[in-house]
Design a protein around this motif. Structure first.
Motif, mmCIF file in Angstrom:
data_model
loop_
_atom_site.group_PDB
_atom_site.id
_atom_site.type_symbol
_atom_site.label_atom_id
_atom_site.label_comp_id
_atom_site.label_asym_id
_atom_site.label_seq_id
_atom_site.Cartn_x
_atom_site.Cartn_y
_atom_site.Cartn_z
ATOM 1 N N MET A 1 59.337 62.111 47.910
ATOM 2 C CA MET A 1 58.454 60.951 47.865
ATOM 3 C C MET A 1 58.668 60.128 49.136
ATOM 4 S SD MET A 1 58.371 57.773 45.168
ATOM 5 C CE MET A 1 57.256 58.321 43.916
ATOM 6 N N LYS A 2 57.590 59.892 49.856
ATOM 7 C CA LYS A 2 57.651 59.110 51.091
ATOM 8 C C LYS A 2 57.625 57.618 50.761
ATOM 9 C CE LYS A 2 55.123 58.135 55.308
ATOM 10 N NZ LYS A 2 53.848 58.187 55.995
ATOM 11 N N ARG A 3 58.485 56.843 51.432
ATOM 12 C CA ARG A 3 58.474 55.384 51.288
ATOM 13 C C ARG A 3 57.330 54.850 52.149
ATOM 14 N NH1 ARG A 3 62.174 52.052 49.087
ATOM 15 N NH2 ARG A 3 62.032 49.865 49.661
ATOM 16 N N LEU A 4 56.353 54.245 51.507
ATOM 17 C CA LEU A 4 55.159 53.757 52.195
ATOM 18 C C LEU A 4 55.286 52.281 52.544
ATOM 19 C CD1 LEU A 4 52.430 55.359 49.882
ATOM 20 C CD2 LEU A 4 53.231 56.221 52.095
ATOM 21 N N ASN A 5 54.636 51.887 53.614
ATOM 22 C CA ASN A 5 54.451 50.471 53.953
ATOM 23 C C ASN A 5 53.096 50.071 53.386
ATOM 24 O OD1 ASN A 5 56.868 50.271 55.417
ATOM 25 N ND2 ASN A 5 55.882 51.079 57.250
ATOM 26 N N ILE A 6 53.129 49.170 52.414
ATOM 27 C CA ILE A 6 51.914 48.795 51.687
ATOM 28 C C ILE A 6 51.610 47.325 51.925
ATOM 29 C CG2 ILE A 6 50.816 48.652 49.418
ATOM 30 C CD1 ILE A 6 52.840 50.851 48.512
ATOM 31 N N CYS A 7 50.422 47.059 52.463
ATOM 32 C CA CYS A 7 49.946 45.690 52.656
ATOM 33 C C CYS A 7 49.029 45.353 51.485
ATOM 34 C CB CYS A 7 49.187 45.555 53.970
ATOM 35 S SG CYS A 7 50.233 45.789 55.430
ATOM 36 N N ILE A 8 49.197 44.139 50.961
ATOM 37 C CA ILE A 8 48.461 43.738 49.768
ATOM 38 C C ILE A 8 47.778 42.399 50.008
ATOM 39 C CG2 ILE A 8 48.647 43.238 47.297
ATOM 40 C CD1 ILE A 8 51.385 44.819 47.438
ATOM 41 N N ASP A 9 46.487 42.376 49.835
ATOM 42 C CA ASP A 9 45.704 41.152 49.879
ATOM 43 C C ASP A 9 45.926 40.395 48.567
ATOM 44 O OD1 ASP A 9 43.547 39.342 50.682
ATOM 45 O OD2 ASP A 9 42.337 40.383 49.180
ATOM 46 N N ILE A 10 45.592 39.117 48.539
ATOM 47 C CA ILE A 10 45.742 38.338 47.304
ATOM 48 C C ILE A 10 44.406 38.126 46.603
ATOM 49 C CG2 ILE A 10 46.441 36.133 46.293
ATOM 50 C CD1 ILE A 10 48.484 35.853 48.531
ATOM 51 N N ASP A 11 43.512 37.379 47.243
ATOM 52 C CA ASP A 11 42.270 36.947 46.597
ATOM 53 C C ASP A 11 41.324 38.122 46.375
ATOM 54 O OD1 ASP A 11 42.908 34.136 46.435
ATOM 55 O OD2 ASP A 11 42.706 34.118 48.617
ATOM 56 N N GLY A 12 40.999 38.368 45.108
ATOM 57 C CA GLY A 12 40.119 39.471 44.761
ATOM 58 C C GLY A 12 40.851 40.782 44.583
ATOM 59 N N THR A 13 42.145 40.780 44.846
ATOM 60 C CA THR A 13 42.950 41.988 44.743
ATOM 61 C C THR A 13 44.074 41.779 43.728
ATOM 62 O OG1 THR A 13 42.428 42.502 47.046
ATOM 63 C CG2 THR A 13 44.276 43.670 46.070
ATOM 64 N N MET A 14 44.839 40.711 43.933
ATOM 65 C CA MET A 14 45.841 40.314 42.932
ATOM 66 C C MET A 14 45.223 39.318 41.946
ATOM 67 S SD MET A 14 49.218 39.884 45.367
ATOM 68 C CE MET A 14 50.383 39.628 44.037
ATOM 69 N N THR A 15 44.241 38.570 42.415
ATOM 70 C CA THR A 15 43.558 37.590 41.567
ATOM 71 C C THR A 15 42.229 38.164 41.080
ATOM 72 O OG1 THR A 15 42.196 36.555 43.276
ATOM 73 C CG2 THR A 15 44.455 35.718 43.008
ATOM 74 N N ASP A 16 41.710 37.554 40.040
ATOM 75 C CA ASP A 16 40.359 37.868 39.602
ATOM 76 C C ASP A 16 39.431 37.648 40.800
ATOM 77 O OD1 ASP A 16 37.619 37.068 38.751
ATOM 78 O OD2 ASP A 16 38.426 37.447 36.758
ATOM 79 N N PRO A 17 38.589 38.630 41.129
ATOM 80 C CA PRO A 17 37.733 38.506 42.312
ATOM 81 C C PRO A 17 36.751 37.334 42.272
ATOM 82 C CG PRO A 17 37.684 40.755 41.474
ATOM 83 C CD PRO A 17 38.423 39.922 40.475
ATOM 84 N N TYR A 18 36.491 36.801 41.087
ATOM 85 C CA TYR A 18 35.480 35.762 40.940
ATOM 86 C C TYR A 18 36.079 34.414 40.529
ATOM 87 C CZ TYR A 18 33.169 40.254 40.695
ATOM 88 O OH TYR A 18 32.779 41.542 40.958
ATOM 89 N N TYR A 19 37.381 34.260 40.653
ATOM 90 C CA TYR A 19 38.035 33.031 40.174
ATOM 91 C C TYR A 19 37.542 31.776 40.880
ATOM 92 C CZ TYR A 19 41.214 32.285 44.161
ATOM 93 O OH TYR A 19 41.739 32.014 45.401
ATOM 94 N N PHE A 20 37.036 31.919 42.074
ATOM 95 C CA PHE A 20 36.566 30.773 42.863
ATOM 96 C C PHE A 20 35.251 30.202 42.333
ATOM 97 C CE2 PHE A 20 34.502 34.482 44.569
ATOM 98 C CZ PHE A 20 33.213 34.037 44.829
ATOM 99 N N MET A 21 34.489 30.992 41.591
ATOM 100 C CA MET A 21 33.125 30.612 41.237
ATOM 101 C C MET A 21 33.016 29.339 40.395
ATOM 102 S SD MET A 21 31.117 34.228 40.942
ATOM 103 C CE MET A 21 29.515 33.428 41.190
ATOM 104 N N PRO A 22 33.840 29.136 39.374
ATOM 105 C CA PRO A 22 33.721 27.873 38.624
ATOM 106 C C PRO A 22 33.939 26.638 39.501
ATOM 107 C CG PRO A 22 35.036 29.439 37.388
ATOM 108 C CD PRO A 22 34.804 30.034 38.747
ATOM 109 N N TYR A 23 34.826 26.740 40.483
ATOM 110 C CA TYR A 23 35.092 25.619 41.383
ATOM 111 C C TYR A 23 33.882 25.325 42.257
ATOM 112 C CZ TYR A 23 39.889 26.294 39.917
ATOM 113 O OH TYR A 23 41.028 26.405 39.163
ATOM 114 N N PHE A 24 33.290 26.375 42.826
ATOM 115 C CA PHE A 24 32.102 26.209 43.662
ATOM 116 C C PHE A 24 30.905 25.765 42.825
ATOM 117 C CE2 PHE A 24 34.593 28.275 46.839
ATOM 118 C CZ PHE A 24 34.026 27.916 48.051
ATOM 119 N N ASN A 25 30.753 26.364 41.647
ATOM 120 C CA ASN A 25 29.640 25.980 40.774
ATOM 121 C C ASN A 25 29.690 24.493 40.438
ATOM 122 O OD1 ASN A 25 28.383 28.471 40.636
ATOM 123 N ND2 ASN A 25 29.386 29.067 38.741
ATOM 124 N N LYS A 26 30.856 24.006 40.060
ATOM 125 C CA LYS A 26 30.993 22.601 39.683
ATOM 126 C C LYS A 26 30.769 21.694 40.886
ATOM 127 C CE LYS A 26 34.106 19.292 37.567
ATOM 128 N NZ LYS A 26 35.441 19.047 37.029
#
Length: 188
Positions: A1-26
């Motif tokens: 098993m190769k040890r990989l270097n993994i880059c991880i985004d947060i918004d829309g990847t670790m978070t719900d992709p649409y979490y911003f919408m209630p804030y913008f809607n309001k």
């Protein structure tokens, strides 16, 4: 098993992709749903000028990021991956949001890894600097740029990236899919 270097985004990847919408809607008195979210460009989605976005972000950004909904299985998969791979969080969030981001990660018991707050959506240079083998991302423009640079992308499936395809992009539905694909890639 190769040890990989993994880059991880947060918004829309670790978070719900649409979490911003209630804030913008309001804030902008709109009633858009995630079905309406067919572009990653929030300014286009809400028909806003850059100045309006900046004012919104100044007033609501910290609260919005602090309360972002985490996706199912992020912590469990993160906990497994960190034992076998090098993980880096690479986000377009500005350095100004770094402390809020760290608080959010701690709140969700995400193990501490290097956090790179770029303040820019362009992530290719940072990915190369980190010798990234796999980048977990949702943004179609970022994903295409990263894929074209020769790095594998695990693309979190969303309404705003449905049309994207590239030989270096693997579409994933959730964090269980992410774990399966990383396991496969580390055996190649």
């Amino acid at each position: 098993m190769k040890r990989l270097n993994i880059c991880i985004d947060i918004d829309g990847t670790m978070t719900d992709p649409y979490y911003f919408m209630p804030y913008f809607n309001k804030y902008f008195n709109k009633d858009l749903s995630q079905d309406d979210c067919t572009t990653h460009r929030i300014d286009e989605l809400y028909e806003l000028h850059r100045e309006e976005m900046d004012i919104f972000y100044e007033k609501e950004g910290e609260h919005m990021h602090r309360n972002a909904t985490i996706l199912p299985k992020v912590k469990e998969v993160f906990d497994e991956l960190i034992n076998y791979h090098n993980l880096y969080i690479v986000t377009a969030r500005s350095e100004r949001m770094a402390e809020i981001t760290k608080e959010w990660l701690e709140k969700h018991d995400i193990p501490e890894v290097q956090l790179h707050s770029l303040g820019s959506y362009y992530k290719v240079d940072k990915a190369k600097e980190l010798n990234c083998d796999v980048f977990i991302e949702d943004n179609p423009q970022n994903s295409l740029e990263i894929a074209e640079s020769g790095i594998k992308v695990l693309l979190m499936d969303t309404n705003y990236n449905k049309t994207l395809s590239h030989k270096n992009i693997i579409r994933v539905q959730n964090w269980n899919d992410i774990k399966l694909h990383i396991d496969k890639l580390s055996k190649q």
